[in-house]
Design a protein around this motif. Structure first.
Motif, short mmCIF file in Angstrom:
data_model
loop_
_atom_site.label_atom_id
_atom_site.label_comp_id
_atom_site.label_asym_id
_atom_site.label_seq_id
_atom_site.Cartn_x
_atom_site.Cartn_y
_atom_site.Cartn_z
N ARG A 75 -3.66 4.73 2.74
CA ARG A 75 -3.31 3.71 3.73
C ARG A 75 -2.33 2.76 3.06
NH1 ARG A 75 -5.53 7.12 6.27
NH2 ARG A 75 -7.38 6.87 7.60
N ILE A 76 -1.19 2.60 3.68
CA ILE A 76 -0.14 1.78 3.10
C ILE A 76 0.49 0.90 4.16
CG2 ILE A 76 1.95 1.76 1.67
CD1 ILE A 76 0.57 5.12 2.14
N ALA A 77 0.61 -0.38 3.85
CA ALA A 77 1.42 -1.31 4.63
C ALA A 77 2.18 -2.14 3.61
CB ALA A 77 0.55 -2.18 5.51
N CYS A 78 3.35 -1.66 3.22
CA CYS A 78 4.11 -2.24 2.10
C CYS A 78 5.36 -2.94 2.61
CB CYS A 78 4.48 -1.14 1.11
SG CYS A 78 5.51 -1.73 -0.27
N GLU A 79 5.41 -4.24 2.41
CA GLU A 79 6.59 -5.03 2.76
C GLU A 79 7.37 -5.34 1.48
OE1 GLU A 79 7.06 -5.32 5.85
OE2 GLU A 79 5.05 -4.90 6.59
N THR A 80 8.69 -5.37 1.60
CA THR A 80 9.55 -5.64 0.45
C THR A 80 10.49 -6.80 0.76
OG1 THR A 80 9.50 -3.30 -0.21
CG2 THR A 80 11.26 -4.66 -1.12
N LEU A 81 10.65 -7.69 -0.21
CA LEU A 81 11.65 -8.74 -0.18
C LEU A 81 12.66 -8.46 -1.28
CD1 LEU A 81 12.87 -11.66 0.30
CD2 LEU A 81 11.17 -12.44 -1.36
N THR A 82 13.94 -8.52 -0.94
CA THR A 82 14.99 -8.40 -1.95
C THR A 82 15.87 -9.65 -1.89
OG1 THR A 82 16.60 -7.28 -0.51
CG2 THR A 82 15.04 -5.90 -1.69
N THR A 83 16.24 -10.14 -3.05
CA THR A 83 17.20 -11.24 -3.15
C THR A 83 17.85 -11.15 -4.52
OG1 THR A 83 17.54 -13.61 -2.82
CG2 THR A 83 15.52 -12.95 -3.96
N THR A 84 18.60 -12.17 -4.90
CA THR A 84 19.33 -12.11 -6.16
C THR A 84 18.42 -11.76 -7.33
OG1 THR A 84 20.92 -13.74 -5.32
CG2 THR A 84 20.83 -13.40 -7.72
N GLN A 85 18.64 -10.61 -7.92
CA GLN A 85 17.94 -10.13 -9.10
C GLN A 85 16.42 -10.17 -8.96
OE1 GLN A 85 19.56 -8.09 -10.82
NE2 GLN A 85 19.64 -9.02 -12.85
N LEU A 86 15.91 -9.89 -7.75
CA LEU A 86 14.47 -9.93 -7.53
C LEU A 86 14.05 -8.96 -6.45
CD1 LEU A 86 11.68 -11.35 -8.04
CD2 LEU A 86 12.33 -12.95 -6.23
N VAL A 87 12.96 -8.23 -6.70
CA VAL A 87 12.28 -7.41 -5.69
C VAL A 87 10.80 -7.79 -5.73
CG1 VAL A 87 11.53 -5.09 -5.04
CG2 VAL A 87 13.89 -5.47 -5.81
N VAL A 88 10.26 -8.08 -4.53
CA VAL A 88 8.85 -8.45 -4.40
C VAL A 88 8.18 -7.50 -3.41
CG1 VAL A 88 7.20 -10.26 -3.77
CG2 VAL A 88 9.37 -10.87 -4.86
N LEU A 89 7.06 -6.92 -3.79
CA LEU A 89 6.24 -6.11 -2.89
C LEU A 89 5.03 -6.91 -2.46
CD1 LEU A 89 6.09 -2.59 -4.61
CD2 LEU A 89 7.87 -3.53 -3.13
N ALA A 90 4.63 -6.74 -1.19
CA ALA A 90 3.40 -7.36 -0.68
C ALA A 90 2.83 -6.44 0.38
CB ALA A 90 3.69 -8.75 -0.10
N GLY A 91 1.51 -6.50 0.56
CA GLY A 91 0.90 -5.69 1.60
C GLY A 91 -0.46 -5.18 1.22
N GLU A 92 -0.96 -4.28 2.06
CA GLU A 92 -2.33 -3.78 1.91
C GLU A 92 -2.31 -2.27 1.70
OE1 GLU A 92 -4.26 -5.09 5.51
OE2 GLU A 92 -4.91 -6.93 4.52
N ILE A 93 -3.14 -1.81 0.76
CA ILE A 93 -3.13 -0.40 0.40
C ILE A 93 -4.54 0.12 0.12
CG2 ILE A 93 -0.80 -0.40 -0.58
CD1 ILE A 93 -2.14 -0.69 -3.35
N ARG A 94 -4.66 1.43 0.19
CA ARG A 94 -5.85 2.14 -0.28
C ARG A 94 -5.40 3.54 -0.64
NH1 ARG A 94 -9.86 2.54 4.20
NH2 ARG A 94 -9.21 4.68 4.51
N CYS A 95 -5.69 3.98 -1.86
CA CYS A 95 -5.16 5.27 -2.31
C CYS A 95 -6.03 5.81 -3.42
CB CYS A 95 -3.72 5.12 -2.77
SG CYS A 95 -2.93 6.67 -3.25
N LYS A 96 -6.63 6.96 -3.20
CA LYS A 96 -7.48 7.58 -4.22
C LYS A 96 -6.66 7.86 -5.47
CE LYS A 96 -10.58 9.82 -0.89
NZ LYS A 96 -11.04 11.12 -0.33
N GLY A 97 -7.24 7.52 -6.61
CA GLY A 97 -6.58 7.78 -7.87
C GLY A 97 -5.51 6.80 -8.24
#
Length: 401
Positions: free
Chosen positions: A40-62
């Motif tokens: 289960r993945i709900a991954c949001e990404t923010l990009t700006t000057t020299q920066l990447v940010v991930l946020a969201g909710e996940i569930r993944c075996k292993g």
């Protein structure tokens, strides 16, 4: 339905800051689905000057279970992000795949969402959210897409290929396009305007270098748009601001899901409002939009209509759709209600439940990063990729009528 009008659609390149965010989010979806098809993945990404940010909710075996990361998992996520940015081509002072800062704020999926979505006991898997989704097809192009969007995408795809191959070394990753066509009798008859803004190397905003860039763009347009649609009256706006050296996430912040009209039908069809990228296929924002495109395309491919819009609706946690609506815009050869009944009768669709959609289209696979630039629709189905573009329901739809 109007028969004579101007219509415009736009596209953005893989280097547009919002599209960088979409591609990163879908790279994370693919990474997790490659580890666990039921992730289960709900991954949001923010990009700006020299920066990447991930946020969201996940569930993944292993990878992420019981609130804890598996050894090496966070490093693999960061590597996936940097490889995605590198593939796009960002090696600029303001945004460089190797030196950008990275933050991972992904965390566990809400237990309250999980209890509604997961199958348990006699309860089938429910929809990952409430919402309405639309699919569309039109016989403007061989891929049954609106021509304005189709050509807008192809202009930027061609430019990106030339950039990667070094055939156009003065191009940088960020770009936008826009195509306006005149329609008569619901068919495109002339291209009245083309807008292309492309990030460029230093100096290509003046003199001979500017002329070279503009001549190159016009040459790409001539390759993409049929000659009978272009004329001396076609208006070109190429880098109309004058300069476009600073671009990508350094020029403007990017967020997942801000280019939903580019992702779908260029404004030719309604949109349910939910973005696709960053979501696993239990999220009906994504999977139901794919199945409605699949159905609309098969309706048009079967000769049942020249244009077709299909809407479907869900409640979170409920498997069965709340409604199915077909509109052939007065172009149908049979009644829209009969097409609705024919779709409902096809048992291979599994009642259009989230599980039925995922099973029929084979969506629990790492197939999503290629969708995140140049549109989710109108693409060539190859192997496991873009299964919603197949027209394998044509005979079954005809037989059901």
């Amino acid at each position: 339905m109007r028969s004579n009008y101007l219509f415009t659609s736009e596209s953005v390149s893989e280097g547009h800051p919002d599209k960088v965010a979409d591609q990163i989010s879908d790279a994370i979806v693919d990474l997790f689905l490659s580890k666990d098809p039921e992730a289960r993945i709900a991954c949001e990404t923010l990009t700006t000057t020299q920066l990447v940010v991930l946020a969201g909710e996940i569930r993944c075996k292993g990878v992420y279970e019981n609130g804890a990361w598996a050894p090496g998992a966070q490093e693999e996520i960061e590597r996936t992000v940097r490889e995605t940015v590198k593939r796009i081509g960002y090696e600029q002072d303001g945004f460089h795949w190797e030196t950008l800062r990275f933050e991972n704020n992904l965390h566990a999926q809400s237990a309250h969402i999980a209890q509604g979505v997961d199958a348990s006991g006699n309860k089938d898997e429910g929809a990952g959210d409430q919402g309405i989704m639309f699919g569309y097809a039109a016989n403007d192009t061989p891929d049954l897409m609106p021509a304005t969007l189709y050509y807008s995408h192809k202009i930027l795809e061609t430019m990106a290929a030339d950039r990667h191959s070094k055939a156009a070394p003065f191009l940088e990753p960020d770009a936008k396009s826009q195509v306006t066509l005149r329609y008569e009798g619901s068919k495109p008859v002339a291209c009245t305007a083309v807008v292309v803004s492309t990030q460029h190397a230093k100096g290509y905003d003046q003199g001979d270098k500017e002329a070279e860039l503009k001549a190159y763009v016009k040459g790409v347009v001539a390759k993409v748009i049929p000659a009978d649609l272009l004329s001396d009256e076609t208006v070109y706006h190429i880098n109309p601001t004058g300069s476009f050296e600073i671009g990508g996430p350094d020029g403007d912040a990017g967020l997942t899901g801000r280019k939903i009209i580019v992702d779908t039908y260029g404004g030719a069809s309604p949109h349910g409002g939910g973005a696709f990228s960053g979501k696993d296929p239990t999220k009906v924002d994504r999977s139901a939009a794919y199945i409605t495109r699949y159905l609309a395309k098969n309706v048009v491919a079967a000769g049942l209509a020249q244009r077709c819009t299909i809407q479907i609706a869900y409640a979170i946690g409920v498997a069965e759709p709340l409604s199915l609506y077909v509109d052939t815009h007065g172009t149908g050869t049979v009644g829209d209600d009969r097409i609705e009944d024919a779709i409902k009768s096809l048992k291979e669709l599994g009642g259009l439940t989230p599980r039925g959609i995922r099973t029929h289209l084979g969506l629990n696979k790492p197939i999503y990063q290629p969708t995140a630039a140049y549109g989710h629709f109108g693409r060539k189905p190859e192997g496991d990729f873009f299964p919603w573009e197949k027209t394998d329901l044509v005979d079954k739809l005809k037989a059901a009528l």
